[in-house]
Design an enzyme around this catalytic site. Structure first.
Site, PDB file in Angstrom:
ATOM      1  N   GLU A 163      -6.234   2.252   6.605  1.00 42.43           N
ATOM      2  CA  GLU A 163      -4.972   1.548   6.823  1.00 42.43           C
ATOM      3  C   GLU A 163      -3.843   2.552   6.677  1.00 42.43           C
ATOM      4  O   GLU A 163      -3.730   3.227   5.654  1.00 42.43           O
ATOM      5  CB  GLU A 163      -4.780   0.389   5.842  1.00 42.43           C
ATOM      6  CG  GLU A 163      -3.476  -0.371   6.098  1.00 42.43           C
ATOM      7  CD  GLU A 163      -3.356  -1.622   5.258  1.00 42.43           C
ATOM      8  OE1 GLU A 163      -3.384  -2.722   5.830  1.00 42.43           O
ATOM      9  OE2 GLU A 163      -3.220  -1.493   4.036  1.00 42.43           O
TER      10      GLU A 163
ATOM     11  N   ASN B 249      -3.884 -10.487   1.725  1.00 42.79           N
ATOM     12  CA  ASN B 249      -3.250  -9.735   2.798  1.00 42.79           C
ATOM     13  C   ASN B 249      -3.891 -10.059   4.147  1.00 42.79           C
ATOM     14  O   ASN B 249      -5.121 -10.096   4.261  1.00 42.79           O
ATOM     15  CB  ASN B 249      -3.377  -8.232   2.537  1.00 42.79           C
ATOM     16  CG  ASN B 249      -2.542  -7.772   1.356  1.00 42.79           C
ATOM     17  OD1 ASN B 249      -1.944  -8.576   0.649  1.00 42.79           O
ATOM     18  ND2 ASN B 249      -2.493  -6.475   1.143  1.00 42.79           N
TER      19      ASN B 249
ATOM     20  N   HIS C 204      -7.492  -7.934  -0.675  1.00 45.78           N
ATOM     21  CA  HIS C 204      -7.219  -7.004   0.421  1.00 45.78           C
ATOM     22  C   HIS C 204      -8.420  -6.949   1.352  1.00 45.78           C
ATOM     23  O   HIS C 204      -9.539  -7.230   0.957  1.00 45.78           O
ATOM     24  CB  HIS C 204      -6.958  -5.593  -0.122  1.00 45.78           C
ATOM     25  CG  HIS C 204      -5.672  -5.443  -0.851  1.00 45.78           C
ATOM     26  ND1 HIS C 204      -5.210  -4.221  -1.295  1.00 45.78           N
ATOM     27  CD2 HIS C 204      -4.740  -6.343  -1.216  1.00 45.78           C
ATOM     28  CE1 HIS C 204      -4.053  -4.380  -1.910  1.00 45.78           C
ATOM     29  NE2 HIS C 204      -3.756  -5.658  -1.879  1.00 45.78           N
TER      30      HIS C 204
ATOM     31  N   HIS D 266       0.802  -1.234   0.000  1.00 47.64           N
ATOM     32  CA  HIS D 266       0.000   0.000   0.000  1.00 47.64           C
ATOM     33  C   HIS D 266       0.832   1.281   0.000  1.00 47.64           C
ATOM     34  O   HIS D 266       0.804   2.057   0.947  1.00 47.64           O
ATOM     35  CB  HIS D 266      -0.959   0.019   1.192  1.00 47.64           C
ATOM     36  CG  HIS D 266      -2.188  -0.795   0.958  1.00 47.64           C
ATOM     37  ND1 HIS D 266      -3.200  -0.396   0.123  1.00 47.64           N
ATOM     38  CD2 HIS D 266      -2.558  -2.003   1.434  1.00 47.64           C
ATOM     39  CE1 HIS D 266      -4.145  -1.324   0.090  1.00 47.64           C
ATOM     40  NE2 HIS D 266      -3.768  -2.315   0.875  1.00 47.64           N
TER      41      HIS D 266
END
Length: 340
Positions: free
Chosen positions: A169, A271, A249, A96
């Protein structure tokens, strides 16, 4: 070699796609979490991926230093040494990287790895993720094209995101709305810009309602069947079955059925962060509550060194996180598939 080479990483991904399984990609922030993740893969007899976020890299450099490149490479260097003793192949990945962090994080890492390759060495990392979900798709793909070219020079694989993952995140937030669902048209635009492997291999996070963070099963409305539809439409356009190497994700709280359908539709990497953070911390909490009179110097007493020695609760944290990694390998069907 315990840390994957470019060749063995490609082999890992090919085996996952052919075998209809996916590798957990475990976020790590410290030497202890590196060890815990690798231990979990070894206990599951699964190869795997460990990955560093920008915040994780900053933390690893020292909480008062916050040098994201230094911390990221320090974690990788530790993994290169420790992984030698575990008997599984581990790939290293950065997770990311949004547009505003490219020049201070992933691009410098790619430049260093291109220098390593030019000197006849393997790159320190095997893949890097660019998160272009914060910009329009056209701009996202222009930047992705540039990064794919840089990735070829560094012998690494690029991961991109087409669509938006909701939640938060590392300081990046996205609303939970219809933008969480990638369309076949988005998939076609991606292949037209980046090719289908002829310009270099890339992984694609197509979104199907994914949300980062902590959610109970059913709270997030996942539609993994979208992945199959995009694979079908794009595959018909270019004459290739299952053209995308997909990444899942925001999987916390997903049901076993949702995970299985996503893997069936081409997900080869998922992930895992929130769940392993909790699995690492929970045994530490238990240790502190059970041994509070030992870990604290109460009323002038001296406490119990064996109770507050970081190794005492660190071992419990490592075991807790490793067990969650094993569970992830079992859910994603990678358990027992390690390369010889």
């Amino acid at each position: 070699m315990p840390i994957a080479t470019p060749e063995s990483y490609n082999e890992m991904l090919d085996r996952a796609k052919a075998g209809k399984f996916a590798y957990p990609a475990i976020n790590i922030t410290s030497s202890q979490t590196v060890t815990a993740a690798i231990r979990g893969f070894a206990e599951a007899e699964s190869d795997g991926i460990i990955q560093v976020s920008v915040g994780g890299g900053e933390y690893a450099s020292g909480s008062t230093i916050k040098d994201r490149v230094t911390g990221t490479r320090a974690l990788a260097a530790y993994a290169h040494e420790v992984a030698k003793n575990y008997g599984v192949t581990i790939a290293l990945h950065t997770d990311h990287c949004v547009k505003e962090n490219l020049d201070s994080w992933v691009k410098p890492l790619l430049a260093m790895e291109a220098e390593e390759v030019a000197a006849g060495k393997n790159p320190m990392f095997q893949s890097h993720m660019y998160d272009g979900s914060t910009v329009p798709l056209e701009e996202n793909l222009v930047i992705s094209e540039e990064l794919l070219e840089l990735s070829q020079k560094a012998r690494t694989i690029l991961e991109i995101e087409v669509g938006v993952v909701g939640g938060e995140e590392d300081g990046h937030e996205a609303e939970i709305n219809e933008k969480l669902y990638t369309t076949p048209e988005d998939g076609l635009a991606t292949v037209r810009a980046l090719g289908a492997g002829e310009k270099g291999r890339y992984l694609t996070a197509l979104t199907f309602g994914n949300v980062h963070g902590v959610y109970k099963p059913g709270a997030v409305k996942l539609r993994p069947e979208i992945l199959g539809e995009i694979q079908r439409v794009v595959g018909q356009e270019i004459g290739k079955d299952m053209p995308f190497d997909l990444v899942f994700h925001g999987g916390s709280g997903s049901t076993a059925e949702e995970i299985a359908l996503a893997v069936d539709n081409g997900v080869i990497k998922m992930n895992v962060d929130t769940d392993t953070q909790y699995a690492f911390t929970r045994p530490v909490v238990e240790h502190m509550f059970k041994n509070y009179d030992g870990v604290l110097k109460i009323d002038g007493d001296v406490g119990n060194k064996k109770a507050y020695d970081p190794r005492a609760w660190g071992k419990a944290a490592e075991a807790g996180m490793a067990a969650r990694v094993v569970e992830a390998c079992q859910q994603l069907r990678s358990a027992g598939t390690k390369m010889a």
